[in-house]
Motif scaffolding. Structure first.
Motif, PDB file in Angstrom:
ATOM      1  N   UNK A   1      10.279  -0.533   5.250  1.00  0.00           N
ATOM      2  CA  UNK A   1      10.949  -1.595   4.500  1.00  0.00           C
ATOM      3  C   UNK A   1      10.044  -2.804   4.272  1.00  0.00           C
ATOM      4  N   UNK A   2       9.326  -3.215   5.318  1.00  0.00           N
ATOM      5  CA  UNK A   2       8.536  -4.451   5.207  1.00  0.00           C
ATOM      6  C   UNK A   2       7.391  -4.341   4.196  1.00  0.00           C
ATOM      7  N   UNK A   3       6.519  -3.304   4.325  1.00  0.00           N
ATOM      8  CA  UNK A   3       5.467  -3.196   3.300  1.00  0.00           C
ATOM      9  C   UNK A   3       6.016  -2.923   1.896  1.00  0.00           C
ATOM     10  N   UNK A   4       7.078  -2.121   1.791  1.00  0.00           N
ATOM     11  CA  UNK A   4       7.653  -1.857   0.459  1.00  0.00           C
ATOM     12  C   UNK A   4       8.178  -3.161  -0.149  1.00  0.00           C
ATOM     13  N   UNK A   5       8.842  -3.948   0.659  1.00  0.00           N
ATOM     14  CA  UNK A   5       9.359  -5.235   0.189  1.00  0.00           C
ATOM     15  C   UNK A   5       8.211  -6.131  -0.296  1.00  0.00           C
ATOM     16  N   UNK A   6       7.131  -6.126   0.455  1.00  0.00           N
ATOM     17  CA  UNK A   6       5.941  -6.906   0.086  1.00  0.00           C
ATOM     18  C   UNK A   6       5.363  -6.446  -1.256  1.00  0.00           C
TER      19      UNK A   6
ATOM     20  N   UNK B   1       7.777  -6.977  -4.219  1.00  0.00           N
ATOM     21  CA  UNK B   1       7.885  -8.380  -4.617  1.00  0.00           C
ATOM     22  C   UNK B   1       6.659  -8.780  -5.440  1.00  0.00           C
ATOM     23  N   UNK B   2       5.486  -8.303  -5.029  1.00  0.00           N
ATOM     24  CA  UNK B   2       4.285  -8.540  -5.845  1.00  0.00           C
ATOM     25  C   UNK B   2       4.477  -7.962  -7.244  1.00  0.00           C
ATOM     26  N   UNK B   3       5.036  -6.762  -7.286  1.00  0.00           N
ATOM     27  CA  UNK B   3       5.245  -6.067  -8.566  1.00  0.00           C
ATOM     28  C   UNK B   3       6.182  -6.855  -9.478  1.00  0.00           C
ATOM     29  N   UNK B   4       7.179  -7.501  -8.891  1.00  0.00           N
ATOM     30  CA  UNK B   4       8.115  -8.346  -9.650  1.00  0.00           C
ATOM     31  C   UNK B   4       7.381  -9.392 -10.478  1.00  0.00           C
ATOM     32  N   UNK B   5       6.264  -9.870  -9.905  1.00  0.00           N
ATOM     33  CA  UNK B   5       5.497 -10.907 -10.595  1.00  0.00           C
ATOM     34  C   UNK B   5       4.420 -10.319 -11.514  1.00  0.00           C
TER      35      UNK B   5
ATOM     36  N   UNK C   1       2.000  -8.683 -10.435  1.00  0.00           N
ATOM     37  CA  UNK C   1       0.767  -8.793  -9.630  1.00  0.00           C
ATOM     38  C   UNK C   1       0.251  -7.385  -9.305  1.00  0.00           C
ATOM     39  N   UNK C   2      -1.044  -7.203  -9.309  1.00  0.00           N
ATOM     40  CA  UNK C   2      -1.635  -5.883  -9.022  1.00  0.00           C
ATOM     41  C   UNK C   2      -1.469  -5.542  -7.540  1.00  0.00           C
ATOM     42  N   UNK C   3      -0.295  -5.017  -7.211  1.00  0.00           N
ATOM     43  CA  UNK C   3       0.058  -4.790  -5.794  1.00  0.00           C
ATOM     44  C   UNK C   3      -0.850  -3.768  -5.113  1.00  0.00           C
ATOM     45  N   UNK C   4      -1.467  -2.873  -5.880  1.00  0.00           N
ATOM     46  CA  UNK C   4      -2.368  -1.866  -5.280  1.00  0.00           C
ATOM     47  C   UNK C   4      -3.544  -2.531  -4.568  1.00  0.00           C
ATOM     48  N   UNK C   5      -3.834  -3.781  -4.923  1.00  0.00           N
ATOM     49  CA  UNK C   5      -4.980  -4.465  -4.316  1.00  0.00           C
ATOM     50  C   UNK C   5      -4.636  -5.133  -2.984  1.00  0.00           C
ATOM     51  N   UNK C   6      -3.368  -5.050  -2.599  1.00  0.00           N
ATOM     52  CA  UNK C   6      -2.963  -5.751  -1.371  1.00  0.00           C
ATOM     53  C   UNK C   6      -2.504  -4.801  -0.264  1.00  0.00           C
ATOM     54  N   UNK C   7      -3.081  -3.608  -0.269  1.00  0.00           N
ATOM     55  CA  UNK C   7      -2.719  -2.619   0.747  1.00  0.00           C
ATOM     56  C   UNK C   7      -3.118  -3.072   2.156  1.00  0.00           C
ATOM     57  N   UNK C   8      -4.226  -3.791   2.258  1.00  0.00           N
ATOM     58  CA  UNK C   8      -4.662  -4.240   3.589  1.00  0.00           C
ATOM     59  C   UNK C   8      -3.632  -5.181   4.200  1.00  0.00           C
ATOM     60  N   UNK C   9      -3.081  -6.087   3.402  1.00  0.00           N
ATOM     61  CA  UNK C   9      -2.050  -6.986   3.928  1.00  0.00           C
ATOM     62  C   UNK C   9      -0.772  -6.206   4.255  1.00  0.00           C
ATOM     63  N   UNK C  10      -0.427  -5.240   3.406  1.00  0.00           N
ATOM     64  CA  UNK C  10       0.747  -4.404   3.693  1.00  0.00           C
ATOM     65  C   UNK C  10       0.542  -3.648   5.005  1.00  0.00           C
TER      66      UNK C  10
ATOM     67  N   UNK D   1       8.184 -11.180   1.891  1.00  0.00           N
ATOM     68  CA  UNK D   1       8.645 -11.833   0.657  1.00  0.00           C
ATOM     69  C   UNK D   1       7.837 -13.103   0.401  1.00  0.00           C
ATOM     70  N   UNK D   2       7.728 -13.927   1.435  1.00  0.00           N
ATOM     71  CA  UNK D   2       7.027 -15.199   1.289  1.00  0.00           C
ATOM     72  C   UNK D   2       5.538 -14.984   1.037  1.00  0.00           C
ATOM     73  N   UNK D   3       4.969 -13.954   1.660  1.00  0.00           N
ATOM     74  CA  UNK D   3       3.548 -13.649   1.441  1.00  0.00           C
ATOM     75  C   UNK D   3       3.295 -13.267  -0.020  1.00  0.00           C
ATOM     76  N   UNK D   4       4.159 -12.411  -0.539  1.00  0.00           N
ATOM     77  CA  UNK D   4       4.001 -11.965  -1.930  1.00  0.00           C
ATOM     78  C   UNK D   4       4.149 -13.148  -2.888  1.00  0.00           C
ATOM     79  N   UNK D   5       5.158 -13.964  -2.658  1.00  0.00           N
ATOM     80  CA  UNK D   5       5.378 -15.119  -3.537  1.00  0.00           C
ATOM     81  C   UNK D   5       4.212 -16.108  -3.439  1.00  0.00           C
ATOM     82  N   UNK D   6       3.614 -16.202  -2.260  1.00  0.00           N
ATOM     83  CA  UNK D   6       2.462 -17.082  -2.068  1.00  0.00           C
ATOM     84  C   UNK D   6       1.239 -16.552  -2.825  1.00  0.00           C
TER      85      UNK D   6
END
Lengths: 281, 281
Positions: free
Chosen positions: A48-53, A56-60, A62-71, A190-195
């Motif tokens: 749930x947590x990484x998917x949510x992250x 949420x990036x995708x909502x904006x 944002x190229x979410x594939x580039x943030x796998x390390x943070x996920x 959520x907050x990380x993605x929005x940031x």
């Protein structure tokens, strides 16, 4: 694409990428350590947590594939907390997600170290990613706060404190435990993605906090229905199962109301609220 | 100022400042959690790692008083490792520095959480300090690597692996354990200071590694003399106490030879080598 297909897309992509990040970061680590860490990290769950992250990036856009390390950092820190929580001195759980818990597979000493290793790896990834931009560093700080002595560790400690005499405590303490033990680590993605996207930071933090509260509440309802964890301070102890179900409906509604105020396409998040509310495990 | 006065100056300053940083960072944490973390953090010891960090900064004329948060991070991460290492499933030590170990005072569950809390706090401080400059971020990455699954946690895990049949292993494994379990976390403060000052990075890393090896070796000699920890793979097991003493003399000499090549006033570090070599506890 419907919600479940999209959820599965994020989950499957993340699980594949997680394995790659993990092998890269543990190359040269003792095999016994890597094996016990890998065991719990790959034990699955809903992610749930990484998917949510990522979603949420995708909502904006944002190229979410580039943030796998943070996920991966998010999932490492979540997974360490499960391993330590299952230890005999803590919840003493022999099973986790239908499989033997880490200490049942590898022994207590290895399980303590696997947890320490995952926590360290999670933070190590945050520091590595922080070199990319100031926003990445800020995202790392958000997770760091959520995981730490004012967040998840505080929640675990406070729960332990209340466990001894749950009858002495009530809603105030319950909400404090929910908030810190669970909600902080669900609000953080959520907050990380929005940031990272620099959009609707307050709003997504607020949404994530409420969703996290709902997550823990529905967890407690599911546990109560299956007769587990009854010595803890839970909502079902205070309000009964029926009262807790009503509370969950109200909180799910709250989540959706927060989403309505966000000027972005939050269809995925709306479905996610129902997914969390209606899940059976 | 002679060596002992100077050491004491750094140690006393650090201990006072450590308390301030700790109280600030744990404000709002559950009292039971803060108390158990504080207990081990304040239990003292020689504070070798933070003193080494501050003294190395001082060597470069760097304003070391401004880096107390990083020194605290070093000590938090070191202290968590002691708490988890003392747990019944690990070394099962009832005493630490002459006082009851954390789990003897607060119970196992609280000790696990106190360790998790200190590890999280240490990393949280690294992320906070990383906002100050790129060098601070780089210093945080150094500590993160030293503490993690390729550093200290790896050392603990590998030691555990070898402990089961120490007779099967020899110098190669022993040096790998020394390096990761102890030396990495003593080399890190040296490398962090040199990174902040942007001077002699390789040289101080090299010195710290060798000093860390010496530290673990003299630890094992002291333990062997007092009859402790004899089921582990140690230098005294392989070479006997006399052989290990000779090895320690040679390693102390190596440390000093590395210092001679550094074009800075390393008088303090030279005395520190003797201090580590000749300490009685």
């Amino acid at each position: 694409m419907n919600f479940h297909t999209k959820y599965e897309l994020f989950r499957a992509y993340f699980e594949r990428a997680l394995g790659i990040v993990f092998e890269r970061e543990t190359e040269g680590a003792p095999e016994m350590l890597a094996e016990s860490m890998r065991y719990s990290l790959e034990a699955g769950g809903k992610r749930v947590r990484p998917v949510l992250f990522l979603a949420t990036l995708d909502t904006f856009g944002y190229a979410w594939e580039e943030e796998i390390a943070l996920a991966t950092a998010i999932e490492c820190i979540h997974t360490y907390s499960l391993i330590h929580d299952d230890l005999p001195a803590m919840d003493n759980d022999d099973l986790r997600r239908g499989k033997p818990s880490n200490h049942k597979m590898f022994g207590e000493a290895n399980a303590i170290l696997a947890g320490d290793g995952l926590l360290s790896l999670g933070f190590h990834l945050l520091l590595k990613e922080a070199t990319r931009s100031k926003r990445h560093l800020a995202a790392g700080e958000i997770l760091s706060r959520a995981a730490g002595v004012l967040g998840m560790v505080a929640g675990q400690s406070f729960e332990l404190f209340c466990e001894k005499q749950p009858e002495k405590f009530s809603e105030e303490e319950l909400l404090a435990i929910y908030r810190r033990k669970t909600s902080d680590m669900i609000a953080a993605p959520c907050a990380m993605a929005a940031t990272l996207a620099n959009c609707f930071k307050e709003e997504f933090l607020h949404f994530g906090e409420k969703l996290g509260m709902l997550f823990q509440l529905t967890d407690d309802i599911l546990d109560a229905k299956s007769g587990e964890d009854c010595d803890k301070l839970t909502a079902t102890q205070i309000y009964g199962i029926e009262g807790a179900e009503k509370m969950a409906d109200a909180w799910a509604e709250d989540c959706k109301n927060i989403l309505k105020k966000i000027g972005a396409d939050t269809t995925f998040h709306e479905y996610l609220v129902d997914f969390v509310r209606n899940r059976k495990h």
